[in-house]
Design a protein around this motif. Sequence first.
Motif, mmCIF file in Angstrom:
data_model
loop_
_atom_site.group_PDB
_atom_site.id
_atom_site.type_symbol
_atom_site.label_atom_id
_atom_site.label_comp_id
_atom_site.label_asym_id
_atom_site.label_seq_id
_atom_site.Cartn_x
_atom_site.Cartn_y
_atom_site.Cartn_z
ATOM 1 N N ILE A 536 57.441 49.966 47.897
ATOM 2 C CA ILE A 536 56.645 49.681 46.699
ATOM 3 C C ILE A 536 55.964 48.320 46.825
ATOM 4 O O ILE A 536 56.638 47.293 46.968
ATOM 5 N N ILE A 537 54.638 48.327 46.791
ATOM 6 C CA ILE A 537 53.868 47.087 46.815
ATOM 7 C C ILE A 537 53.788 46.560 45.386
ATOM 8 O O ILE A 537 53.296 47.246 44.488
ATOM 9 N N LEU A 538 54.273 45.340 45.183
ATOM 10 C CA LEU A 538 54.311 44.765 43.842
ATOM 11 C C LEU A 538 53.577 43.427 43.859
ATOM 12 O O LEU A 538 54.105 42.415 44.314
ATOM 13 N N SER A 539 52.322 43.450 43.397
ATOM 14 C CA SER A 539 51.508 42.233 43.431
ATOM 15 C C SER A 539 50.856 42.004 42.077
ATOM 16 O O SER A 539 50.855 42.878 41.209
ATOM 17 N N ASP A 540 50.300 40.807 41.903
ATOM 18 C CA ASP A 540 49.656 40.455 40.641
ATOM 19 C C ASP A 540 48.394 41.293 40.416
ATOM 20 O O ASP A 540 47.742 41.739 41.369
ATOM 21 N N ALA A 541 48.035 41.455 39.139
ATOM 22 C CA ALA A 541 46.848 42.242 38.776
ATOM 23 C C ALA A 541 45.622 41.332 38.733
ATOM 24 O O ALA A 541 44.975 41.166 37.705
ATOM 25 N N ASP A 542 45.305 40.716 39.866
ATOM 26 C CA ASP A 542 44.112 39.880 39.968
ATOM 27 C C ASP A 542 43.502 40.072 41.356
ATOM 28 O O ASP A 542 43.955 40.917 42.134
ATOM 29 N N GLN A 543 42.467 39.267 41.680
ATOM 30 C CA GLN A 543 41.773 39.443 42.948
ATOM 31 C C GLN A 543 42.699 39.227 44.143
ATOM 32 O O GLN A 543 42.669 39.985 45.110
ATOM 33 N N ASP A 544 43.544 38.180 44.072
ATOM 34 C CA ASP A 544 44.460 37.922 45.178
ATOM 35 C C ASP A 544 45.467 39.055 45.339
ATOM 36 O O ASP A 544 45.787 39.466 46.455
ATOM 37 N N GLY A 545 45.962 39.543 44.202
ATOM 38 C CA GLY A 545 46.912 40.650 44.260
ATOM 39 C C GLY A 545 46.288 41.908 44.829
ATOM 40 O O GLY A 545 46.902 42.626 45.627
ATOM 41 N N MET A 546 45.043 42.182 44.434
ATOM 42 C CA MET A 546 44.331 43.341 44.971
ATOM 43 C C MET A 546 44.099 43.186 46.466
ATOM 44 O O MET A 546 44.228 44.150 47.234
ATOM 45 N N HIS A 547 43.770 41.972 46.904
ATOM 46 C CA HIS A 547 43.540 41.736 48.324
ATOM 47 C C HIS A 547 44.812 41.996 49.123
ATOM 48 O O HIS A 547 44.773 42.596 50.210
ATOM 49 N N ILE A 548 45.942 41.566 48.587
ATOM 50 C CA ILE A 548 47.214 41.811 49.272
ATOM 51 C C ILE A 548 47.503 43.308 49.347
ATOM 52 O O ILE A 548 47.949 43.818 50.374
ATOM 53 N N ARG A 549 47.232 44.035 48.259
ATOM 54 C CA ARG A 549 47.403 45.496 48.296
ATOM 55 C C ARG A 549 46.532 46.105 49.385
ATOM 56 O O ARG A 549 46.972 46.972 50.150
#
Length: 694
Positions: A536-549
């Motif tokens: 499960i990929i768990l990242s922030d709901a922002d541009q950086d989080g999307m980039h990590i996804r």
Amino acid sequence: MAVKSGGRYDADDLKILEGLEAVRVRPGMYIGSTGVRGLHHILWEIVDNAIDEAANGYADEISVKLWKDGSASVQDNGRGMPTDINKKAGISGVELIFTKLHAGGKFDEGNYAFSGGLHGVGASVTNALSRWLEVEVCRGKVYKMRFTSAYDSKNKKWLCGVPDGPLKDTGAKAGVRGTFVRFMPDDRVFETVEWNYDTIAKRLKELAFLNKGVRINFEDERVLYRTYEGEDGEPVKEKLPAREPVSYKYDGGLVDFAEYLNEGKTKAYAAPLYYSAIRDITIKGFAPSKIKVEFAIEHTKEDTESLYSFVNNIATVEGGYHETGFRSGLLKAVNEYARANGFLKAKDQPFIVDDVKEGLTAVLTVQMNNVEFEGQTKTKLGNPEVRPVVEQVVQEGLKKLMESRGNKASFDEIARKAKFAADDRIKHRHERDVARAASENDGLNLVGKLAACSGRDPERNELFIVEGDSAGGTAKQARVRQFQSILPLRGKPLNVQKKSALQALQNEELKTLISAIGAGFGKSFDVEKTRYKKVIILSDADQDGMHIRCILLTFFFKYMCDLIKAGCVYIGMPPLYKVYKKDVVEYAYDDKELDEKIKKVGKGYQIQRYKGLGEMSAEQLWETTMDPATRNLIQVTIEDIAEAGRVIDMLMGDKVEGRKEFLNENANFNKVDGFIEKVHFREEGKGTQGDFYD
């Protein structure tokens, strides 16, 4: 495209295998799910029938339309469904097709030499799962028939796909032949009846590539809206402009497809190489029949292979015997050419498959009868008899292409690229072995990084890949130690689309991830060995989080694709908002849901906008994102692996052409499905198992 005329095709050519029982009671058995994927499946059943007419030379134009009322229609200029009476059933051919499961003309090679419809369950299932369905057939005259579904409260059972009356001769004369089918998906069956434009458009475009010379039209007349947050913080509903009708037609077929897939890549030679042949084949237990093998190849300066295979227009994303035969035929042909033209000396070892695969983009299609599909999603060709036939056709076809003087420069480049890959493989073998061993077997990679669960059951275990040490610490406090592992990321991982496999293996973050999953890497990856059936990929709901996804999904797609195919990759969906008042607390996962939660909480509400996972307490993170009973997980699956590979390369590769335009049209950093249109996601949680597409 030349369209055949004539050909006997009457109601008595249709064979009945079984009735419609249980379709309404257990629709998932027939269409996979009652979510978005199942919704689109009932459209594909009708589209496949039209494509089969075209694939067998009886039609050259198909039109698909989404109507304002939510219904969909498919029209073709084929022979038209049989309108006469089937002697065995005592009903018209049209009624037979729409009311009897597995009734049709595709069980006899005299009517269809090849059929994609054999993979599905027929137009009758579309009828059974629709509120109403109308069909119009043109065969000299115009015939019409309507079917409806309703619940019989007296007898407490569903009456699904029942004719309103027999097939009617309208009295009108038809100047052309063909079939028109329009149906309304039943919202009493499906979790959503909202058609996804991009899903349909891309599938129709793919079918146009696979069926050379066939024109496929697509029109969407629905009124569409988008909701966004206004300056005052309140949701704003805006009407979107109408979509223009589109038309797909590719006279180059697979050649055009290969060029499309390689848009933005640096080509190794001038143009794709193409070959097609029809051969005899005998499938065990069946009479001898024909098989058509068609392929196009083109090499680029990339270091990875992109092989997209299809059987009867169905994407075989899990491969099969046809892919094995293709690679074997390619290897033999390239080795023979390299020896004959001095790229391989007498002392040199022959190339291996990995050498000739490097930088290869290939589209392989097989059309045949008596298909056996197997695998996780029934998209793997299981007929072993196909392998030697495909191998022979590929080797023979490439040899003929090699003999053409105009292709010498292309094959010189293929042989040169294979020689470079072979030399590089030998040169770096030791380095790769060391790096692979370190990444797969060295438990020290995990010390101080992975908070491992105590359980040893992969079916139950979950691995959360968490953005940052702060969020990782909160997740470690929130987790259930028995089955939930936490792996914090320290910075952004490497974008592997721009790097070699060796560079990926040497990256500390990726080495740790590979070690945690424990199933290998790249060619050695074995999904059966994974320690977790939920990654499960768990990242922030922002541009950086999307980039990590994006980076992590690119890594999984390139080096652990079977993990995605097996349904093991998920994206955690933390809430964007907390709406609260005194003891009343509601969480919203997007702007649309925010409006609903505000109304639910009522006047005097307050809103907290979460900018990152680290802002949540362990209790909040557990309740909203990690608790299997209440969380929202998005399962990543690949419906169209060819389009997924093309878009991933465009988004994450070195070339910038087209990237800005794509992002402007599709990126929405508050939505996970802004990443890539042809990677689809299944929502799991809150008691639902629905599908949604962007």
